[in-house]
Design an enzyme around this catalytic site. Structure first.
Site, mmCIF file in Angstrom:
data_model
loop_
_atom_site.group_PDB
_atom_site.id
_atom_site.type_symbol
_atom_site.label_atom_id
_atom_site.label_comp_id
_atom_site.label_asym_id
_atom_site.label_seq_id
_atom_site.Cartn_x
_atom_site.Cartn_y
_atom_site.Cartn_z
ATOM 1 N N SER A 42 1.022 -1.068 -0.069
ATOM 2 C CA SER A 42 -0.056 0.181 0.027
ATOM 3 C C SER A 42 0.867 1.204 -0.064
ATOM 4 C CB SER A 42 -0.832 0.007 1.088
ATOM 5 O OG SER A 42 -1.985 0.826 1.052
ATOM 6 N N ASP A 158 -5.855 -3.630 -2.328
ATOM 7 C CA ASP A 158 -4.764 -3.061 -1.320
ATOM 8 C C ASP A 158 -4.042 -4.333 -0.817
ATOM 9 O OD1 ASP A 158 -3.584 -2.355 1.248
ATOM 10 O OD2 ASP A 158 -4.352 -0.293 0.337
#
Length: 308
Positions: A42, A158
């Protein structure tokens, strides 16, 4: 130190708290510690990419100038509701301060990987080749804020959903020593803090909250009937999302690092920074640098022992 000893840097997820990675990288560099392998999940994937593409200083400088109002402008509300981030604005930001479109992972001066999650299977995906920006995009697609990204024929979201602090990936890429940065070590239970009051003259400070609030008011209406609970006791939608992300990533991080512990864990104190408070970069970067300073004797001891 043994020249063949490879140092891995595992940069964890944590949204706005991820600017602490800049402080960590700067602190390690000041101590003469340069990673051979950089893996990010991320926001960690984003900062790691900026570092290896030699844009970290430019990114840091720009972040110091980021305001609440400018942060709010990265988001927009509308239908179809497939993520609230302004993709065009974010894309311009990434190409200017993270990596040029043409940069590939193979061309970087150190090994790099980003971690993403396969939307349909839940499989952990390691992006180790191809366009660097695509690898970053696929890793930062936090559900509810970013749309899923199609990368190499797969819909990805993510990576923090499966591997928030990617120690295992560093090991797999050949790291002998792994320095892990866990951004969520002190946040559990502190994610539903009340926002400070905003004065009438400070319109920028509440703009992001107003936009999200207007979305809920305009599109959900009184769907669940009259709520008798006092408003001050009810978390807003994005506070609930933030809390859910924090809880999930804390649990997964604990489990993953118990099974595959790093040699050093850096845990900057970041509980005071909210999920979307990207304009608080100076505080996050300082916390990252302080975590290196605090743990530098341990880092140097481990590096020395492994080299002998």
């Amino acid at each position: 130190m043994n020249d063949s000893l490879k140092i891995g840097l595992a940069l964890g997820s944590g949204a706005a708290r991820g600017w602490a990675h800049i402080g960590v990288i700067n602190g390690l560099a000041a101590a003469g510690i340069k990673p051979d392998i950089v893996v990010g999940t991320s926001i960690g994937a984003l900062v790691g990419a900026a570092y290896l593409s030699d844009k970290l200083s430019a990114l840091e400088k720009q972040l110091f100038e980021l305001t609440k109002l400018e942060t709010a402008r990265f988001f927009n509300i509308g239908f179809p509701f497939n993520g609230v981030v302004n993709k065009d604005k974010l894309h311009r930001f990434l190409t200017k301060y993270v990596a040029d479109e043409s940069v590939t992972i193979e061309s970087l001066p150190a090994r790099y990987a980003s971690v993403a999650t396969h939307l349909h299977t839940g499989q952990e995906i390691w992006n180790t080749e191809g366009k660097l920006l695509e690898a970053v995009w696929s890793s930062i697609s936090l559900p509810g804020l970013f749309p899923a990204i199609k990368h190499h024929g797969r819909w990805l979201i993510d990576g923090g959903l499966v591997n928030p602090v990617p120690v295992s990936v560093c090991r797999a890429l050949g790291a002998d020593i792994v320095i892990a940065v866990n951004l969520n070590g002190d946040i559990l239970g502190k994610h539903l803090h009340q926002n400070p009051p905003v004065t009438k003259n400070d319109q920028s400070g509440s703009l992001l909250g107003q936009r999200f609030g207007e979305f809920i008011t305009n599109y959900t209406g009184n769907l669940f009937g009259d709520d008798k609970t006092p408003k001050e006791d009810v978390p807003d939608m994005f506070a609930a999302i933030a809390a859910s992300v924090n809880i999930t990533q804390d649990r997964i991080t604990r489990s993953r690092m118990a099974g595959d512990p790093p040699d050093v864990v850096l845990q900057p104190r970041l509980s005071h920074i909210g999920l979307l408070e990207f304009y608080r970069a100076a505080e996050a970067i300082k916390a990252g640098a302080e975590s290196v300073e605090k743990n530098l004797p341990e880092i140097q001891y481990i590096l020395g022992n492994m080299a002998n």
